[in-house]
Scaffold this active site. Structure first.
Site, PDB file in Angstrom:
ATOM      1  N   SER A   5       0.829  -1.201   0.000  1.00  0.00           N
ATOM      2  CA  SER A   5       0.000   0.000   0.000  1.00  0.00           C
ATOM      3  C   SER A   5       0.873   1.266   0.000  1.00  0.00           C
ATOM      4  O   SER A   5       1.644   1.480  -0.925  1.00  0.00           O
ATOM      5  CB  SER A   5      -0.966  -0.045   1.191  1.00  0.00           C
ATOM      6  N   ASP A  32     -10.039  -3.404  -5.638  1.00  0.00           N
ATOM      7  CA  ASP A  32      -9.448  -2.754  -4.463  1.00  0.00           C
ATOM      8  C   ASP A  32     -10.382  -1.653  -3.957  1.00  0.00           C
ATOM      9  O   ASP A  32     -10.667  -0.701  -4.683  1.00  0.00           O
ATOM     10  CB  ASP A  32      -8.092  -2.152  -4.841  1.00  0.00           C
ATOM     11  N   HIS A  45      -7.761  -5.043  -1.068  1.00  0.00           N
ATOM     12  CA  HIS A  45      -6.587  -4.238  -0.760  1.00  0.00           C
ATOM     13  C   HIS A  45      -5.666  -5.036   0.155  1.00  0.00           C
ATOM     14  O   HIS A  45      -6.016  -5.347   1.301  1.00  0.00           O
ATOM     15  CB  HIS A  45      -7.008  -2.932  -0.081  1.00  0.00           C
TER      16      HIS A  45
END
Length: 321
Positions: free
Chosen positions: A140, A269, A297
């Site tokens: 991320s 996501d 995610h």
């Protein structure tokens, strides 16, 4: 040929993919050795080491970069460390400033484009063990930072191979997307955690002189645009949240990458739209982009809801080997 990701039975929902491991995964305890790495500006990073074999500390090392508000407690970090150690690779989680067990020393903190700290740490690793290869995995926010760093290093890269998972490669697009619909639930949680960390800084620093924000006004910061405009941008030298997003989005750095790099992304996501996915002409020849229909995610849970398999770990190990 590697096996493409397929969501586990009963696990195709994007939100279940995203939160499943956090709620249901039983992680193996990791015996960490903690290093406080001192940065050139006097601040420090907490780096958590885990060895495949403590008698063979000169083996290849994988540096992990966690996501926003992540740490050594995060299930995706613990799972990846255990898998990499089991595959014979040493690991070190480089916490961003203030994300470990201690608050950092300065009014500033970390952000999606703070590649300088990671570069200092990796340079240190290469000096300490010049014959040991360094690999990297970013998740991320940490993935965006890693891609930016690889692009900045270009042909002078100190990393042998890298994996970037669920990277928000276009920060303004992500900040807009997560402020819509059900995704606002994630934003509320993350911005809430960021606000708490900012509030604690007022105990040790005259934050008003740095960012012109009264402590009682922190609660008014509801979105990433709010938080990054009020704190991230001014304390780190950006003109505005937009300026920060523009300069730190990794998408613009991809064409300069000269390190074999695997980018893993899911179309479902819930943190960002598919608009963040780069076009083929934006990728350097060193990049492999793998986009799956499902995965959420930093999820990518296969198997079944009662017998999950964590595909990301297997895919990273295959790429490194």
């Amino acid at each position: 040929m590697y096996e493409k990701f397929s969501a586990g039975f009963g696990l195709k929902n994007r939100h279940l993919q995203t939160v499943y491991a956090s709620f249901f995964r039983k992680n193996v305890p990791i015996d960490f050795e903690v290093e406080e790495f001192v940065l050139s500006d006097g601040d420090f990073l907490e780096c958590f080491w885990s060895y495949a074999d403590k008698k063979e500390k000169q083996m290849p090392t994988v540096v992990l970069f966690h996501g926003l508000t992540g740490s050594y407690r995060s299930s995706y970090i613990l799972g990846m460390i255990h898998a990499l150690n089991s595959a014979g690779l040493n690991t070190v989680l480089m916490h961003f400033r203030g994300c470990g067990t201690k608050a950092n020393l300065l009014p500033r903190s970390y952000h999606s484009g703070e590649s300088g700290d990671a570069l200092e740490f990796i340079q240190s690793l290469r000096k300490r063990n010049p014959l040991s290869d360094v690999y990297a995995v970013g998740f991320s926010l940490g993935a965006n930072m890693l891609l930016k760093l690889l692009g900045e290093m270009a042909k002078n890269s100190l990393i042998k191979k890298a994996v970037a998972i669920s990277a928000p490669m276009q920060l303004d697009t992500c900040a807009n997307f997560i402020n819509e619909g059900f995704s606002k639930i994630y934003q509320k949680r993350l911005v809430g955690d960021l606000n708490k960390s900012l509030d604690k800084k007022y105990d040790k620093h005259d934050m008003f002189s740095h960012i012109n924000l009264k402590r009682e006004d922190i609660v008014k910061l509801k979105t990433f645009w709010d938080f990054d405009g009020a704190y991230t941008a001014p304390v780190h030298g950006f003109k505005s949240a937009e300026d920060y997003y523009t300069k730190c989005s990794s998408r613009q750095f991809l064409k300069n990458i000269q390190t074999p790099t695997l980018i893993i992304h899911a179309l479902d996501d819930p943190f960002m739209s598919s608009d963040v996915i780069p076009n083929e002409n934006e990728l350097s020849p060193f990049i492999t982009l793998e986009v799956s229909q499902n995965g959420g995610h930093v999820g990518f849970v296969g198997g079944s809801i009662f017998k999950p398999e964590y595909w990301l770990e297997k895919r990273a190990i295959r790429f490194f080997s």
